[in-house]
Scaffold this motif. Sequence first.
Motif, PDB file in Angstrom:
ATOM      1  N   MET A  72       0.846  -1.151  -0.060  1.00 26.38           N
ATOM      2  CA  MET A  72       0.086  -0.086   0.058  1.00 26.38           C
ATOM      3  C   MET A  72       0.927   1.148   0.144  1.00 26.38           C
ATOM      4  O   MET A  72       0.581   2.231  -0.479  1.00 26.38           O
ATOM      5  CB  MET A  72      -0.984   0.158   1.154  1.00 26.38           C
ATOM      6  N   THR A  73       1.995   1.136   0.665  1.00 25.39           N
ATOM      7  CA  THR A  73       2.804   2.323   0.693  1.00 25.39           C
ATOM      8  C   THR A  73       3.552   2.557  -0.566  1.00 25.39           C
ATOM      9  O   THR A  73       3.541   3.772  -1.233  1.00 25.39           O
ATOM     10  CB  THR A  73       4.073   2.089   1.585  1.00 25.39           C
ATOM     11  N   ALA A  74       3.808   1.334  -1.399  1.00 24.12           N
ATOM     12  CA  ALA A  74       4.384   1.340  -2.690  1.00 24.12           C
ATOM     13  C   ALA A  74       3.417   2.041  -3.664  1.00 24.12           C
ATOM     14  O   ALA A  74       3.483   3.016  -4.759  1.00 24.12           O
ATOM     15  CB  ALA A  74       4.822   0.289  -3.212  1.00 24.12           C
ATOM     16  N   LEU A  75       2.233   1.714  -3.602  1.00 23.71           N
ATOM     17  CA  LEU A  75       0.919   2.123  -4.170  1.00 23.71           C
ATOM     18  C   LEU A  75       0.739   3.477  -4.135  1.00 23.71           C
ATOM     19  O   LEU A  75       0.387   4.436  -5.064  1.00 23.71           O
ATOM     20  CB  LEU A  75      -0.338   1.342  -3.790  1.00 23.71           C
ATOM     21  N   ARG A  76       0.830   4.092  -2.898  1.00 24.51           N
ATOM     22  CA  ARG A  76       0.595   5.564  -2.542  1.00 24.51           C
ATOM     23  C   ARG A  76       1.636   6.285  -3.502  1.00 24.51           C
ATOM     24  O   ARG A  76       1.281   7.332  -4.196  1.00 24.51           O
ATOM     25  CB  ARG A  76       0.847   5.744  -1.226  1.00 24.51           C
ATOM     26  N   ALA A  77       2.793   5.936  -3.407  1.00 22.11           N
ATOM     27  CA  ALA A  77       3.829   6.782  -4.409  1.00 22.11           C
ATOM     28  C   ALA A  77       3.403   6.690  -5.755  1.00 22.11           C
ATOM     29  O   ALA A  77       3.447   7.775  -6.567  1.00 22.11           O
ATOM     30  CB  ALA A  77       5.081   6.002  -4.136  1.00 22.11           C
ATOM     31  N   ARG A  78       2.847   5.412  -6.235  1.00 22.15           N
ATOM     32  CA  ARG A  78       2.411   5.622  -7.618  1.00 22.15           C
ATOM     33  C   ARG A  78       1.489   6.537  -8.110  1.00 22.15           C
ATOM     34  O   ARG A  78       1.165   7.099  -9.090  1.00 22.15           O
ATOM     35  CB  ARG A  78       2.314   4.032  -8.205  1.00 22.15           C
ATOM     36  N   VAL A  79       0.362   6.579  -7.106  1.00 22.19           N
ATOM     37  CA  VAL A  79      -0.856   7.106  -7.503  1.00 22.19           C
ATOM     38  C   VAL A  79      -0.616   8.541  -7.231  1.00 22.19           C
ATOM     39  O   VAL A  79      -1.038   9.607  -7.858  1.00 22.19           O
ATOM     40  CB  VAL A  79      -2.041   6.758  -6.294  1.00 22.19           C
ATOM     41  N   THR A  80       0.280   9.082  -6.402  1.00 27.88           N
ATOM     42  CA  THR A  80       0.726  10.560  -6.268  1.00 27.88           C
ATOM     43  C   THR A  80       1.200  10.924  -7.474  1.00 27.88           C
ATOM     44  O   THR A  80       1.260  12.189  -7.731  1.00 27.88           O
ATOM     45  CB  THR A  80       1.711  10.556  -4.930  1.00 27.88           C
ATOM     46  N   GLY A  82       0.695  10.102 -10.360  1.00 29.63           N
ATOM     47  CA  GLY A  82      -0.438  10.142 -11.221  1.00 29.63           C
ATOM     48  C   GLY A  82      -0.155   8.780 -12.195  1.00 29.63           C
ATOM     49  O   GLY A  82      -0.482   9.169 -13.221  1.00 29.63           O
ATOM     50  N   ASN A  83       0.349   7.918 -11.739  1.00 31.50           N
ATOM     51  CA  ASN A  83       0.795   6.804 -12.619  1.00 31.50           C
ATOM     52  C   ASN A  83       0.436   5.617 -12.124  1.00 31.50           C
ATOM     53  O   ASN A  83       1.406   4.701 -11.539  1.00 31.50           O
ATOM     54  CB  ASN A  83       2.158   6.765 -12.938  1.00 31.50           C
ATOM     55  N   PRO A  84      -0.781   5.064 -11.630  1.00 31.63           N
ATOM     56  CA  PRO A  84      -1.142   3.936 -11.096  1.00 31.63           C
ATOM     57  C   PRO A  84      -0.868   2.818 -11.668  1.00 31.63           C
ATOM     58  O   PRO A  84      -1.234   2.835 -13.014  1.00 31.63           O
ATOM     59  CB  PRO A  84      -2.610   4.212 -10.356  1.00 31.63           C
ATOM     60  N   PRO A  85      -0.754   1.626 -11.013  1.00 34.58           N
ATOM     61  CA  PRO A  85      -0.522   0.298 -11.864  1.00 34.58           C
ATOM     62  C   PRO A  85      -1.933   0.024 -12.351  1.00 34.58           C
ATOM     63  O   PRO A  85      -3.160   0.663 -12.026  1.00 34.58           O
ATOM     64  CB  PRO A  85      -0.270  -0.605 -10.840  1.00 34.58           C
ATOM     65  N   THR A  86      -2.220  -1.025 -13.097  1.00 36.54           N
ATOM     66  CA  THR A  86      -3.482  -1.258 -13.930  1.00 36.54           C
ATOM     67  C   THR A  86      -4.342  -1.951 -12.805  1.00 36.54           C
ATOM     68  O   THR A  86      -5.400  -1.585 -12.761  1.00 36.54           O
ATOM     69  CB  THR A  86      -3.213  -2.471 -15.058  1.00 36.54           C
ATOM     70  N   ALA A  87      -3.749  -2.851 -12.010  1.00 31.99           N
ATOM     71  CA  ALA A  87      -4.519  -3.565 -10.951  1.00 31.99           C
ATOM     72  C   ALA A  87      -3.558  -3.642  -9.844  1.00 31.99           C
ATOM     73  O   ALA A  87      -2.599  -4.089  -9.768  1.00 31.99           O
ATOM     74  CB  ALA A  87      -4.957  -4.964 -11.698  1.00 31.99           C
ATOM     75  N   VAL A  88      -4.394  -3.751  -8.609  1.00 33.49           N
ATOM     76  CA  VAL A  88      -3.684  -3.880  -7.639  1.00 33.49           C
ATOM     77  C   VAL A  88      -4.370  -4.677  -6.478  1.00 33.49           C
ATOM     78  O   VAL A  88      -5.519  -4.731  -6.247  1.00 33.49           O
ATOM     79  CB  VAL A  88      -3.569  -2.336  -6.941  1.00 33.49           C
ATOM     80  N   GLN A  89      -3.678  -5.647  -5.831  1.00 30.84           N
ATOM     81  CA  GLN A  89      -4.194  -6.696  -4.621  1.00 30.84           C
ATOM     82  C   GLN A  89      -4.305  -5.812  -3.830  1.00 30.84           C
ATOM     83  O   GLN A  89      -3.510  -5.105  -3.083  1.00 30.84           O
ATOM     84  CB  GLN A  89      -3.034  -7.651  -4.480  1.00 30.84           C
ATOM     85  N   ALA A  90      -5.406  -5.919  -2.961  1.00 29.42           N
ATOM     86  CA  ALA A  90      -5.819  -5.023  -1.919  1.00 29.42           C
ATOM     87  C   ALA A  90      -6.940  -5.661  -1.267  1.00 29.42           C
ATOM     88  O   ALA A  90      -7.704  -6.519  -1.481  1.00 29.42           O
ATOM     89  CB  ALA A  90      -6.439  -3.595  -2.399  1.00 29.42           C
ATOM     90  N   LEU A  91      -7.144  -5.034   0.209  1.00 28.13           N
ATOM     91  CA  LEU A  91      -7.664  -5.973   1.371  1.00 28.13           C
ATOM     92  C   LEU A  91      -8.860  -5.061   1.841  1.00 28.13           C
ATOM     93  O   LEU A  91      -8.374  -3.575   2.119  1.00 28.13           O
ATOM     94  CB  LEU A  91      -6.851  -6.371   2.501  1.00 28.13           C
TER      95      LEU A  91
END
Length: 417
Positions: A72-80, A82-91
Motif C-alpha cells: 500500500m505504501t508503494a501504491l501511494r507513491a505511484r498514485v501520487t 499520477g501513474n497507478p498500476p493497472t490492477a492492485v491486490q488489496a484488502l
Amino acid sequence: MSLRTITKLAASVALIALTSGAAKAADNVEVLHWWTSGGEAAALEVLKKDLESKGVTWSDMPVAGGGGEAAMTALRARVTAGNPPTAVQALGFDITDWAKQGVVGDLGEVANAEGWDKVIPTALQNFSKYDGKWIAAPVNVHSTNWVWISKKALDAAGGAEPQNWDEFVAMLDKMKANGITPLAHGGQPWQDATLFDAVVLSLGTDFYKASMIDNDPAALSGDKMKEAFSRMEKLRSYVDDNFSGRDWNLASAMVIEGKAGAQMMGDWAKGEFLKAGQKPGTDFVCIRFPGTQGAVTFNSDQFMMFKVGEDKQKAQLLMASAIEDPKFQSAFNVVKGSVPARTDVPNTDFDDCGKKGMADLAEANEKGTLFGSMAHGHAVPASIKNAMYDVITRHFNGDLSTDEAPAELAAAVAAAK
Ligand code: BGC
C-alpha cells in the motif's frame, strides 16, 4: 538512398513502433501484489497463465510483506505520481479508502453483464463496490482462524486434535517436552495480529464483534480482553527465541520440516505445505483455532482497478472477467489455499482442508458468525488497525504487561478514531 526515402522510412518505422506499442499496452496489465512466497508465486502463475491464454500479458510489480502494508505504501507513491498500476491486490477497508479518494476505475460493464451481484457474497461486495459501483474483482476468500499442525508432531504428542484452549495448551506442552519448537511464529506486527484475531474470536463471537468490529470501549478494555492478552502471553512462551522479524512462510517451513509443531496462520499457509509436496491428513493437519469452531474471520484478496488511460481499460476488464470465471476460481484457489469468492464453484477439486474451508464459510455466513479479519483489513480501517497492531506487538514482545494492555488498546483505538 535519398534523404526523402530515409525520412519516409524513419516515419514508417516510428508508426510501426507506435501502433505495436499501443496494441501491447492495450493487452498488458501491470499488477502490484505481495504474493512473493513459494506457494503464493505458484498461485500467481495460475493467474498469469490464464491471462496469457486470453491474450493479456503481465508486468509484475511485487512488493513483499503479508497484510499488504508495504504494497500500500508503494501504491501511494505511484498514485501520487499520477501513474497507478493497472490492477492492485488489496484488502477490505484499503479498497474503500482508495475509492474515497476518487482514483479507482469502474468494472460495471463486466460485472453487470456477468451477473456478479448474484454470485459474489455480500460480505465481499461490501468492499468490491463503492457508491453502488463495482471497483474491484475478488479472487478468493481466506480465513485467519486456522492452525496448521505437523502430523508427525501431533502423533508424537498423543494424536488427538485439540478442541479447546486447554487441550491446545496441553498439545503444545507435549511438543515442547518432545524437543521441538511448539509454535512456529514470525514476529511481525501483522502476524502477531493474525494470532490475536483467533484468540479474541476464541473468547466468543459477540466479543469479537464488540471489540474488533464495533470497537466498543468496554469490550476493548475489559476483563475478557485481559484474558485475550493473557492467552497471547501464553502463546509467546511456545515460540522460539529467533522469532523476531521472521517471515510467515519461514515459520511454515519450520512446521513442514518438523522443527516446529504448529503454526497459527491464515490458509495461505496451506499453499506452502502443498508447494513442499505435503498432503493434508497425511503430512499436516488443519484445524480451526480451538474455541473458534463454527465461526470464521475472513479476508478476501481483491484486484482493485485504478483509473487508467483508455488504452489500458480493455485489459482491465479482461482481467476482471478472467478472475471471476468459475473454472479459474477453482484452479487458482486450489493452489492458493483459499476458497472461491463465488458461491457457485463446486468443491470437487479441493483437498479436505479446502472442502472444510468452503463448508465453514457457508455455515458461518448462514449463522451470522462470519466476521472480517482485523489483522487483514476487513474489520476496521487501516488507521485503527495500525493502532491495534502497535499495542498487540508491544505486548507480544514483552514491552507491555497483560494487566496494562486492555486499557492501552482502548486508548489507542480511541485516539485513532
Ligand atoms: C493475503 C494473502 C497472502 C498473505 C501473506 C494476506 O493479507 O490476503 O493472500 O498470502 O497476506 O502474504
